[in-house]
Design an enzyme around this catalytic site. Structure first.
Site, mmCIF file in Angstrom:
data_model
loop_
_atom_site.group_PDB
_atom_site.id
_atom_site.type_symbol
_atom_site.label_atom_id
_atom_site.label_comp_id
_atom_site.label_asym_id
_atom_site.label_seq_id
_atom_site.Cartn_x
_atom_site.Cartn_y
_atom_site.Cartn_z
ATOM 1 N N ARG A 66 -13.227 12.962 4.503
ATOM 2 C CA ARG A 66 -11.918 13.582 4.774
ATOM 3 C C ARG A 66 -11.414 14.345 3.557
ATOM 4 O O ARG A 66 -10.783 15.388 3.664
ATOM 5 C CB ARG A 66 -10.892 12.509 5.157
ATOM 6 C CG ARG A 66 -11.078 11.996 6.565
ATOM 7 C CD ARG A 66 -10.221 10.786 6.824
ATOM 8 N NE ARG A 66 -8.815 11.025 6.633
ATOM 9 C CZ ARG A 66 -7.932 10.117 6.174
ATOM 10 N NH1 ARG A 66 -8.333 8.909 5.878
ATOM 11 N NH2 ARG A 66 -6.668 10.421 6.037
ATOM 12 N N SER A 69 -7.464 4.323 8.348
ATOM 13 C CA SER A 69 -7.954 4.139 6.988
ATOM 14 C C SER A 69 -7.200 3.002 6.283
ATOM 15 O O SER A 69 -7.796 2.063 5.748
ATOM 16 C CB SER A 69 -7.772 5.459 6.219
ATOM 17 O OG SER A 69 -7.924 5.264 4.852
ATOM 18 N N LYS A 93 -8.421 -1.408 5.956
ATOM 19 C CA LYS A 93 -8.571 -2.086 4.649
ATOM 20 C C LYS A 93 -7.589 -3.252 4.517
ATOM 21 O O LYS A 93 -7.945 -4.334 4.073
ATOM 22 C CB LYS A 93 -8.297 -1.101 3.505
ATOM 23 C CG LYS A 93 -9.387 -0.085 3.294
ATOM 24 C CD LYS A 93 -9.082 0.794 2.095
ATOM 25 C CE LYS A 93 -7.887 1.677 2.294
ATOM 26 N NZ LYS A 93 -8.102 3.100 2.271
ATOM 27 N N HIS A 126 0.853 -1.182 0.000
ATOM 28 C CA HIS A 126 0.000 0.000 0.000
ATOM 29 C C HIS A 126 0.890 1.234 0.000
ATOM 30 O O HIS A 126 1.945 1.240 0.619
ATOM 31 C CB HIS A 126 -0.899 0.004 1.241
ATOM 32 C CG HIS A 126 -2.000 1.009 1.143
ATOM 33 N ND1 HIS A 126 -3.177 0.754 0.484
ATOM 34 C CD2 HIS A 126 -2.103 2.281 1.600
ATOM 35 C CE1 HIS A 126 -3.965 1.814 0.555
ATOM 36 N NE2 HIS A 126 -3.329 2.761 1.224
ATOM 37 N N ASP A 143 -14.419 2.980 6.410
ATOM 38 C CA ASP A 143 -13.383 3.753 5.718
ATOM 39 C C ASP A 143 -13.931 4.393 4.452
ATOM 40 O O ASP A 143 -13.600 5.526 4.124
ATOM 41 C CB ASP A 143 -12.167 2.886 5.383
ATOM 42 C CG ASP A 143 -11.105 3.716 4.675
ATOM 43 O OD1 ASP A 143 -10.686 4.726 5.256
ATOM 44 O OD2 ASP A 143 -10.733 3.387 3.537
HETATM 45 N N1 URA Z 1 -4.385 6.022 1.661
HETATM 46 C C1 URA Z 1 -5.466 5.537 2.330
HETATM 47 O O1 URA Z 1 -5.952 4.448 2.045
HETATM 48 N N2 URA Z 1 -5.970 6.271 3.313
HETATM 49 C C2 URA Z 1 -5.460 7.460 3.675
HETATM 50 O O2 URA Z 1 -5.957 8.047 4.602
HETATM 51 C C3 URA Z 1 -4.343 7.968 2.978
HETATM 52 C C4 URA Z 1 -3.800 7.222 1.963
#
Ligand code: URA
Length: 450
Positions: free
Chosen positions: A176, A191, A195, A90, A169
């Site tokens: 956000r 966040s 996930k 990620h 999320d």
């Molecule tokens: N990527 C995400 O999934 N969430 C965030 O808050 C920032 C970057």
């Protein structure tokens, strides 16, 4: 309005917002109550927006961040693959950040199973799902059973956030984006980790972007985010590699949806920009290592390199397109992509070397052309974007092109304005070479859960 939770404590959104606003710590039950109430639609957007701003301003400690992550994670289904080779990566997001489309096929070609549940554009950064949809008919809304099937059959699968995985999320992320509450370490941790943990991976490679084009502008902030993310991963017995990598300028040369996917295909063919290729090999090497398919990170990188040479990574990318309903011919013939053919060159007013590039402003200019969203309901224009010709440290002669804008004919006045914006606000071109060039990777940490 007072509401009760199942432990019969008195909570109201108003009192919890006030408590955080005044700098107090929230309990696990209070945080869970707020997240559950918002996800169920009982707490309205305006109270959540205020709660998010209170967290942004007053921060959360490790225990609160853990409670936030738990509440968001268990707002939906939690998958469990029970398989050591299921590894994801990620990125915290940046301008021109397109590594997923390169490293996932590389890792899958070596035998890693890569379940990507990706987001759409957030703020000035582009989104993985938006970018891949520049391939017509690429379906990012697969059912959970197709998601699991493809993961095992093909080793690579890419879907957007669903209502089933971390639904809290999905709702909070959208809010956000429009309430200036993105750059908060506990909110980013909740966040991302909600996930990633829900995906059921056994390990995660985390690319934490740092610099002018990233949410984390300094190494100190990036390190704090790395610690927060790895602490959360370890609490859930997940292995994590954190890499703090440069985002003081766009990664590669392309910015914009179709243009970025074309650059990825070129990289998979072995013709990619040096910075993008190197970063993808390091990240993919980390995934291969975490999956136990290499004894060290360096051996993982070697295995990753081999897949670019022998074409197996490119074949995996073709397979990814095919299994998601798209046409793999895009890989061989770029005329399938929707790319705006009108081009305006950004000619430099100055003579010297590039000292800095404001990545956030490039991202925002791409949004201005329609390549990203201003409002959640906006459609994405896949065709527009930029090709950057000059990066930090490069020599520029007055009259030389520093970038090219791809735009539509009716956007000529916008493109003409951008020439000034790039010269005055985005590029700093000065006499003499910059004292220090940005490093591509600042630090790598391997965190084993046991
Ligand atoms: N990527 C995400 O999934 N969430 C965030 O808050 C920032 C970057």
């Amino acid at each position: 309005m007072i509401m009760y939770n199942n432990s019969n404590e008195n909570f109201s959104a108003y009192t919890l917002i006030t408590k955080k606003r005044d700098g107090h710590k929230l309990t696990k039950n209070e945080i869970k109550w707020f997240i559950d109430g918002f996800t169920a639609g009982d707490i309205p957007d305006y109270q959540m927006a205020s709660f998010l701003m209170a967290i942004y301003l007053m921060d959360m400690d490790a225990a609160e961040t853990a409670a936030l992550t738990d509440a968001m994670l268990y707002s939906g289904d939690v998958l469990d693959f029970n398989d050591q080779t299921v590894i994801d990566k990620h990125s915290t997001g940046g301008v021109g950040d397109k590594t997923s489309f390169i490293l996932a096929p590389i890792a899958a070609a070596v035998g890693v199973k890569v379940p990507m549940i990706a987001g759409r554009g957030l703020g000035h950064t582009g989104g993985t799902v938006d970018k891949i949809e520049s391939i017509e008919n690429f379906n990012t809304s697969l059912s959970m059973s197709d998601f699991k099937r493809l993961l095992y059959e093909s080793g690579i699968v890419l879907i957007g956030q669903t209502g089933e995985i971390a639904p809290a999320d999905k709702k909070i992320y959208a809010l956000r984006d429009v309430t200036a509450t993105i750059e908060s370490i506990p909110l980013i941790t909740g966040s991302i980790m909600s996930k990633k943990l829900a995906e059921g991976t056994s390990g995660i490679v985390m690319d934490i972007k740092c610099g002018s084009g990233a949410f984390m502008k300094t190494k100190t902030r990036a390190r704090a985010l790395a610690k927060s993310l790895s602490n959360t991963a370890l609490r859930f017995n997940k292995n994590m590699i954190t890499m703090i990598t440069d985002m003081s300028q766009p990664l590669g040369f392309a910015v914009g949806n179709s243009l970025e996917i074309i650059e990825c295909v070129e990289t998979l063919k072995g013709n990619g920009p040096k910075d993008l290729t190197k970063l993808c090999l390091e990240l993919a090497g980390g995934m291969i290592y975490l999956a136990g398919l290499a004894k060290t990170h360096d051996i993982g990188i070697k295995k990753a390199k081999a897949t670019l040479k022998d074409g197996t990574a490119l074949s995996k990318f073709r397979e990814l397109i095919k299994t998601h309903g798209g046409d793999p011919a895009y890989v061989d013939d770029y005329s399938h992509f929707n790319v705006a053919t009108k081009k305006t060159q950004i000619i430099s007013d100055n003579d010297g070397h590039v000292h800095s590039i404001d990545g956030v402003k490039i991202g925002l200019q791409c949004v201005e052309l329609g390549g990203g969203r201003k409002k959640a309901e906006d459609n994405i224009d896949f065709a527009v974007g930029f090709i950057i010709h000059k990066k930090i440290g490069d020599r520029v002669k007055k009259g030389e092109a520093i970038a090219t804008i791809h735009h539509h004919k009716h956007q000529q006045p916008i493109a003409d304005k951008m020439i000034k914006i790039f010269n005055n606000d985005i590029y700093k071109i000065k006499k003499g070479k910059p004292k220090k060039l940005p490093e591509l990777i600042y630090e790598t940490k391997i965190n084993w859960s046991k």
